[in-house]
Motif scaffolding. Structure first.
Motif, PDB file in Angstrom:
ATOM      1  N   MET A 123     -34.232  -9.020 -17.218  1.00 30.26           N
ATOM      2  CA  MET A 123     -35.514  -9.624 -17.570  1.00 30.26           C
ATOM      3  C   MET A 123     -35.334 -10.698 -18.643  1.00 30.26           C
ATOM      4  O   MET A 123     -35.854 -11.814 -18.531  1.00 30.26           O
ATOM      5  CB  MET A 123     -36.482  -8.546 -18.061  1.00 30.26           C
ATOM      6  N   VAL A 124     -34.589 -10.372 -19.696  1.00 31.57           N
ATOM      7  CA  VAL A 124     -34.374 -11.334 -20.779  1.00 31.57           C
ATOM      8  C   VAL A 124     -33.582 -12.535 -20.270  1.00 31.57           C
ATOM      9  O   VAL A 124     -33.857 -13.691 -20.628  1.00 31.57           O
ATOM     10  CB  VAL A 124     -33.668 -10.667 -21.973  1.00 31.57           C
ATOM     11  N   ALA A 125     -32.616 -12.273 -19.393  1.00 36.26           N
ATOM     12  CA  ALA A 125     -31.838 -13.377 -18.818  1.00 36.26           C
ATOM     13  C   ALA A 125     -32.736 -14.307 -18.008  1.00 36.26           C
ATOM     14  O   ALA A 125     -32.527 -15.529 -17.988  1.00 36.26           O
ATOM     15  CB  ALA A 125     -30.712 -12.818 -17.938  1.00 36.26           C
ATOM     16  N   GLU A 126     -33.752 -13.754 -17.306  1.00 31.68           N
ATOM     17  CA  GLU A 126     -34.697 -14.583 -16.563  1.00 31.68           C
ATOM     18  C   GLU A 126     -35.442 -15.535 -17.502  1.00 31.68           C
ATOM     19  O   GLU A 126     -35.628 -16.707 -17.201  1.00 31.68           O
ATOM     20  CB  GLU A 126     -35.697 -13.691 -15.832  1.00 31.68           C
ATOM     21  N   ALA A 127     -35.896 -14.999 -18.637  1.00 32.23           N
ATOM     22  CA  ALA A 127     -36.630 -15.832 -19.592  1.00 32.23           C
ATOM     23  C   ALA A 127     -35.752 -16.943 -20.146  1.00 32.23           C
ATOM     24  O   ALA A 127     -36.179 -18.096 -20.270  1.00 32.23           O
ATOM     25  CB  ALA A 127     -37.164 -14.961 -20.731  1.00 32.23           C
ATOM     26  N   GLU A 128     -34.519 -16.610 -20.465  1.00 37.63           N
ATOM     27  CA  GLU A 128     -33.633 -17.607 -21.048  1.00 37.63           C
ATOM     28  C   GLU A 128     -33.214 -18.650 -20.021  1.00 37.63           C
ATOM     29  O   GLU A 128     -33.083 -19.836 -20.347  1.00 37.63           O
ATOM     30  CB  GLU A 128     -32.433 -16.907 -21.672  1.00 37.63           C
ATOM     31  N   ALA A 129     -33.031 -18.233 -18.768  1.00 39.29           N
ATOM     32  CA  ALA A 129     -32.697 -19.195 -17.719  1.00 39.29           C
ATOM     33  C   ALA A 129     -33.855 -20.160 -17.490  1.00 39.29           C
ATOM     34  O   ALA A 129     -33.650 -21.356 -17.280  1.00 39.29           O
ATOM     35  CB  ALA A 129     -32.343 -18.455 -16.426  1.00 39.29           C
ATOM     36  N   ALA A 130     -35.074 -19.636 -17.520  1.00 38.78           N
ATOM     37  CA  ALA A 130     -36.244 -20.505 -17.341  1.00 38.78           C
ATOM     38  C   ALA A 130     -36.315 -21.544 -18.453  1.00 38.78           C
ATOM     39  O   ALA A 130     -36.644 -22.714 -18.210  1.00 38.78           O
ATOM     40  CB  ALA A 130     -37.511 -19.666 -17.318  1.00 38.78           C
ATOM     41  N   ALA A 131     -36.023 -21.130 -19.678  1.00 36.68           N
ATOM     42  CA  ALA A 131     -36.054 -22.064 -20.804  1.00 36.68           C
ATOM     43  C   ALA A 131     -34.992 -23.147 -20.664  1.00 36.68           C
ATOM     44  O   ALA A 131     -35.216 -24.313 -21.007  1.00 36.68           O
ATOM     45  CB  ALA A 131     -35.880 -21.295 -22.109  1.00 36.68           C
ATOM     46  N   ARG A 132     -33.824 -22.778 -20.141  1.00 37.98           N
ATOM     47  CA  ARG A 132     -32.745 -23.763 -19.963  1.00 37.98           C
ATOM     48  C   ARG A 132     -33.106 -24.811 -18.916  1.00 37.98           C
ATOM     49  O   ARG A 132     -32.665 -25.953 -19.001  1.00 37.98           O
ATOM     50  CB  ARG A 132     -31.443 -23.056 -19.570  1.00 37.98           C
ATOM     51  N   ASP A 133     -33.891 -24.411 -17.914  1.00 34.83           N
ATOM     52  CA  ASP A 133     -34.221 -25.319 -16.809  1.00 34.83           C
ATOM     53  C   ASP A 133     -35.475 -26.143 -17.068  1.00 34.83           C
ATOM     54  O   ASP A 133     -35.868 -26.948 -16.214  1.00 34.83           O
ATOM     55  CB  ASP A 133     -34.421 -24.513 -15.522  1.00 34.83           C
ATOM     56  N   ALA A 134     -36.128 -25.969 -18.199  1.00 30.34           N
ATOM     57  CA  ALA A 134     -37.441 -26.553 -18.429  1.00 30.34           C
ATOM     58  C   ALA A 134     -37.367 -27.966 -18.980  1.00 30.34           C
ATOM     59  O   ALA A 134     -36.419 -28.345 -19.674  1.00 30.34           O
ATOM     60  CB  ALA A 134     -38.239 -25.675 -19.388  1.00 30.34           C
ATOM     61  N   ASP A 135     -38.409 -28.743 -18.671  1.00 32.27           N
ATOM     62  CA  ASP A 135     -38.603 -30.041 -19.310  1.00 32.27           C
ATOM     63  C   ASP A 135     -39.309 -29.885 -20.653  1.00 32.27           C
ATOM     64  O   ASP A 135     -39.091 -30.670 -21.579  1.00 32.27           O
ATOM     65  CB  ASP A 135     -39.436 -30.949 -18.399  1.00 32.27           C
ATOM     66  N   ILE A 136     -40.185 -28.869 -20.747  1.00 30.62           N
ATOM     67  CA  ILE A 136     -40.891 -28.559 -21.989  1.00 30.62           C
ATOM     68  C   ILE A 136     -40.895 -27.049 -22.155  1.00 30.62           C
ATOM     69  O   ILE A 136     -41.120 -26.306 -21.196  1.00 30.62           O
ATOM     70  CB  ILE A 136     -42.352 -29.076 -21.967  1.00 30.62           C
ATOM     71  N   ARG A 137     -40.638 -26.590 -23.364  1.00 32.27           N
ATOM     72  CA  ARG A 137     -40.706 -25.163 -23.667  1.00 32.27           C
ATOM     73  C   ARG A 137     -41.943 -24.893 -24.517  1.00 32.27           C
ATOM     74  O   ARG A 137     -42.105 -25.505 -25.577  1.00 32.27           O
ATOM     75  CB  ARG A 137     -39.466 -24.708 -24.432  1.00 32.27           C
ATOM     76  N   LEU A 138     -42.783 -23.977 -24.043  1.00 31.55           N
ATOM     77  CA  LEU A 138     -43.927 -23.543 -24.839  1.00 31.55           C
ATOM     78  C   LEU A 138     -43.593 -22.190 -25.444  1.00 31.55           C
ATOM     79  O   LEU A 138     -43.409 -21.210 -24.714  1.00 31.55           O
ATOM     80  CB  LEU A 138     -45.187 -23.411 -23.980  1.00 31.55           C
ATOM     81  N   LEU A 139     -43.498 -22.124 -26.756  1.00 32.88           N
ATOM     82  CA  LEU A 139     -43.316 -20.837 -27.415  1.00 32.88           C
ATOM     83  C   LEU A 139     -44.706 -20.298 -27.741  1.00 32.88           C
ATOM     84  O   LEU A 139     -45.392 -20.821 -28.616  1.00 32.88           O
ATOM     85  CB  LEU A 139     -42.482 -20.960 -28.687  1.00 32.88           C
TER      86      LEU A 139
END
Length: 303
Positions: A83-99
C-alpha cells in the motif's frame, strides 16, 4: 471545454495529480469532490484506501488525472508495504503532488515522496473543523517545513475551496492532449470498483478491527442480455470466528452488506445488479502475493 462530440479543446492541458497524505486525511473525499461524483470509497476508519485509483476531472481546457493513494504510515504486513509503495509510486509519476493534511491534526511526513521536479502543494483539509484564527498560523507553520509551491485551505466534505483548487490545478498541469475520453471518470475496471464498494460496506457495517482483516476479491463480472450485471465476489477473512461475524446470526449481516453494496454498485454502474457474496477463511491472506495482485497491488515493491 470539450465540444459536443467529446473532443478536447485546441489548447488542451493534461496532467497527473497525486494526492498523498496520512491515513484519514480525506484524500478519497477530495478525489470525489474534484471529479464531482463518488468514485473512491470513504469511511470514518483510517487506511480505507488500499490501491491507487484515478479519478478523471475536466476543468476548462484541462483534464486532471487525480490519483487517490493509500495513506502514508509505518507498514507491518506485506499488504501494508504494498500500500505504501503504491502511494510513493504515484508521487514519483505525478506532475503535481498534493500533500493533504487534516487541519485538526496538522501532522506532516518527514519527507515528501516523489520526484523533486514535481511541485508539491500543501492542502489543508477539514478547515471547517478548525477555528479560523488558527488557520493562517497553522498554514505558515506547516509551509515552513517543506518547500511548498502553493498552499490551499479547503473542506473536501463541504466543498469549500475545492473549486479554487480545481481551477489552480487546471492552469498548472502541462500543456498536452487529453489521455482519456471527455466522458470517462476513472481508469479502474468496473469489477474492481464493484469490489471496492462492497469493501466499503465492510468498513461501515463491521467492528473496528475486522475490516482490516478482510478483503473483497472479484470472481466474475458478467453483463446479461437484459443489460443487468451479474457479479460474484469473495470476502476473505483470516479466522473462522471472523467468518461468523461477517455472516451474522442466520446470515443477517452478510445480507445487509450485500443489499447495501448492491444498491451502491447499481447506482455507480447505472444498471440493475445481481450480487452474490460468499465468505472464505484464508489465514495470512495479507502476506499472500497472489491475493495482493488480485487486489490490484504489487507485492514485493519496496520504498
Amino acid at each position: 471545454m470539450a465540444d459536443a462530440g467529446g473532443a478536447p479543446p485546441a489548447a488542451a492541458r493534461c496532467g497527473v495529480v497525486a494526492i498523498i497524505g496520512a491515513p484519514n486525511a480525506g484524500k478519497s473525499t477530495l478525489v470525489n469532490a474534484l471529479v464531482g461524483q463518488k468514485l473512491a470509497i470513504v469511511s470514518p476508519k483510517v487506511q480505507t484506501t488500499r490501491t491507487r485509483l484515478m479519478g478523471i476531472a475536466l476543468a476548462g481546457p484541462a483534464q486532471l488525472l487525480l490519483v487517490d493513494t493509500p495513506g502514508l504510515f509505518a507498514p507491518r504486513r506485506e499488504l501494508d508495504r504494498a500500500m505504501v509503495a503504491e502511494a510513493e509510486a504515484a508521487a514519483r509519476d505525478a506532475d503535481i503532488r498534493l500533500l493533504l493534511v487534516d487541519s485538526a491534526r496538522a501532522a506532516l511526513p518527514d519527507t515528501l515522496p516523489g520526484a523533486a521536479g514535481a511541485p508539491a502543494w500543501l492542502v489543508l483539509n477539514k478547515v471547517d473543523l478548525v477555528a479560523k484564527a488558527r488557520l493562517l498560523p497553522l498554514a505558515a507553520e506547516l509551509a515552513a517545513a517543506h518547500a511548498f509551491a502553493r498552499v490551499f485551505m479547503i473542506s473536501a466534505l463541504t466543498g469549500d475551496g475545492v473549486d479554487d483548487l480545481r481551477e489552480a490545478l487546471a492552469t498548472a498541469v502541462p500543456e498536452g492532449p487529453w489521455l482519456f475520453p471527455a466522458d470517462q471518470l476513472t481508469d479502474a475496471p468496473q469489477r474492481l470498483l464493484a469490489a471496492e464498494l462492497t469493501r466499503e460496506q465492510l468498513f461501515l457495517q463491521l467492528g473496528a478491527e475486522l475490516p482490516y482483516a478482510s478483503a473483497v476479491l472479484p470472481e466474475s463480472f458478467e453483463t446479461r442480455p437484459d443489460g443487468s450485471v451479474l457479479i460474484r465476489q469473495q470476502i476473505l477473512v483470516e479466522r473462522e470466528s471472523q467468518r461468523a461475524i461477517v455472516l451474522g446470526e442466520r446470515g443477517r449481516r452478510i445480507r445487509s452488506i450485500g443489499e447495501a453494496a448492491r444498491a451502491a454498485i447499481g447506482e455507480a454502474l447505472g444498471t440493475r445488479v445481481h450480487l452474490f457474496l460468499h465468505v472464505k477463511v484464508m489465514p495470512g491472506w495479507a502476506e499472500n502475493p497472489s491475493v495482493l495482485r488480485a487486489l490490484g497491488l504489487r507485492p514485493g515493491a519496496r520504498r
